[in-house]
Design a protein around this motif. Sequence first.
Motif, PDB file in Angstrom:
ATOM      1  N   GLN A 311    -113.028   9.425  16.954  1.00 15.45           N
ATOM      2  CA  GLN A 311    -114.017  10.038  16.065  1.00 15.45           C
ATOM      3  C   GLN A 311    -113.940  11.566  16.103  1.00 15.45           C
ATOM      4  N   ILE A 312    -113.757  12.111  17.299  1.00 15.54           N
ATOM      5  CA  ILE A 312    -113.651  13.570  17.412  1.00 15.54           C
ATOM      6  C   ILE A 312    -112.399  14.064  16.695  1.00 15.54           C
ATOM      7  N   ALA A 313    -111.300  13.344  16.861  1.00 11.48           N
ATOM      8  CA  ALA A 313    -110.052  13.748  16.197  1.00 11.48           C
ATOM      9  C   ALA A 313    -110.219  13.763  14.681  1.00 11.48           C
ATOM     10  N   LEU A 314    -110.937  12.790  14.143  1.00 14.41           N
ATOM     11  CA  LEU A 314    -111.177  12.792  12.693  1.00 14.41           C
ATOM     12  C   LEU A 314    -111.940  14.045  12.271  1.00 14.41           C
ATOM     13  N   GLU A 315    -112.976  14.387  13.014  1.00 12.60           N
ATOM     14  CA  GLU A 315    -113.790  15.545  12.638  1.00 12.60           C
ATOM     15  C   GLU A 315    -113.021  16.852  12.821  1.00 12.60           C
TER      16      GLU A 315
END
Length: 560
Positions: A311-315
């Motif tokens: 999720q962090i990588a997406l953001e």
Amino acid sequence: MKKVSLRPTADILLIVLMVLLSLEGFRRDPAFGWILPLTAAAGTWLGWAIRQAWVYPARLARAETLWAAGGPASAVAERLSRTPLATGELGYRIGLLRSAANQALGYRDRAWLDALDAQLSRLPLWKRLVVSRAFRRLPDLPSARRLAWGERLIRLAPRLARLRHLQGLLLLRSGRGDALHEAWGHFEAALPLAWDDPLVLEDLMLAGLQHGREDMAERALAVLVSRHGDPRLPWDRGAAAMHLLRNGRPAEALALIAGLPHDHRRDQPLLWLAESVSRRRLGDLEGAWQVAEAAVEHLPEAFRLWMERYQIALELRRDAEALGSLERARGALPADAEGAALRDEWLLRRAEFAFWWEDDPAAARALLEQVPPEGQGDHHPPLLLQVRVALGEYEAAYGEVAALLREGPRDPDLLMLQADCLAGMEAWEALLPYLDSLGEACREQGDFWHLRGLARANLGEHVPARLDLERAVRMDPRNLRYLLDAGHGCAEVGDWDRAESYWRQALQVDGEAEEALIHLAEARRELDDLEGARRYLRECLLHHPDSAEAQARLAELEAN
């Protein structure tokens, strides 16, 4: 050199001396035989009194000083282990500190018993003997007689939090119809009495979270944070932090976790997860990424931590890292019953990535079909319906959207999806009045103006079509489709310079976009820059060697 305590030797010598004096008195005159038991009793009382007045308070003071200075918990527990006769408030304080030291050492069962002894030490001796029997054995299915006895003991010792907590647990196990209500009554009564007992407070907090009694959980958590926030006390901060996150309080959750040493959270994935989620929701994406990286390094088999890293990588727009995290999460799926539910979650996230980031609706559909309907997320409109529209199943999707609109006729997302279906079916004459009938909520979306521009372009209204397509770009300047179509709108009215600017912006979004490169070549040709046109076409073939259109255009330019 180890220091040797002389106190036990002095105590033994004192007892021996008193016994010898008593025996000497009995030898001189048997009439003085009563002196022996009296002397023994007096000696016992004197030894106990000396310990209560001087010896134990001194040990407690040294242990409290050591604990407050951050000394080793093992040293604190060792100092207090030699106080078996402490009673009253002194025994209470010793028991609580010994319990805290054992908690810090990880001896939870021993800490639980120490805290119980601390509360019992406040009772008179006869009450202590009676009440302590209630804690010797906890039946799995308590009888009515056992529950009645517990009520009588509560009346005997109404200020004992552990007794009320125990009675609540027994009621929950009893299976009686009104047991839950009665149990919560005892838990409510135990809460204000347990302000100094983090183990009971933790149990009440977790029970409140498990049974939906968030009011009790909040009150227990408030006492734990204010009075037992010492990071050496390992109560369940992970569960508390996740509760705060569920209630939209990331700053409080982060404050609860951030002060803990990394050694305390090394093998606790929930603590890593809570800190990472808190930082992410507070906008500290780089900090959240660093926490997630450290977490998966310590716990590479933790599924939740890999999903948080995803999720962090997406953001952070790190698509490759996101996909890598998903693949590692798949390898961390447990093989038990819990793994089946987690597998559905993984399939859903992988389908989302395929649909929105890889632009592969066919792969997204194949993944979603492996997930039961109740596990396909709460997307609005439903993700599978969006996938069907992207795959060109417009007529079938139109019927599903119409059915959903009967339940929510003013839903802007459903209305726009229905407009997508009309555009896909090329029903331009129906689409334009349909769009003009929509309200302000739909007009705030870039899709509205993009579809309206396409409808007008296909109906021959090229100037207003260009204005609508450019308005869509202003609302979302990173949308590749909007940029390409705005360029087409400008080209239709002969404004090749403006068309070229939109297609160049499209290349900034996707440097290998085939359509953008081909149309830039077209713009260069229209502006009499044939070499520039050839250059764009060669670049297109470099990235897309199988592009038939680029090959044909380049061959035509070379022939001329």
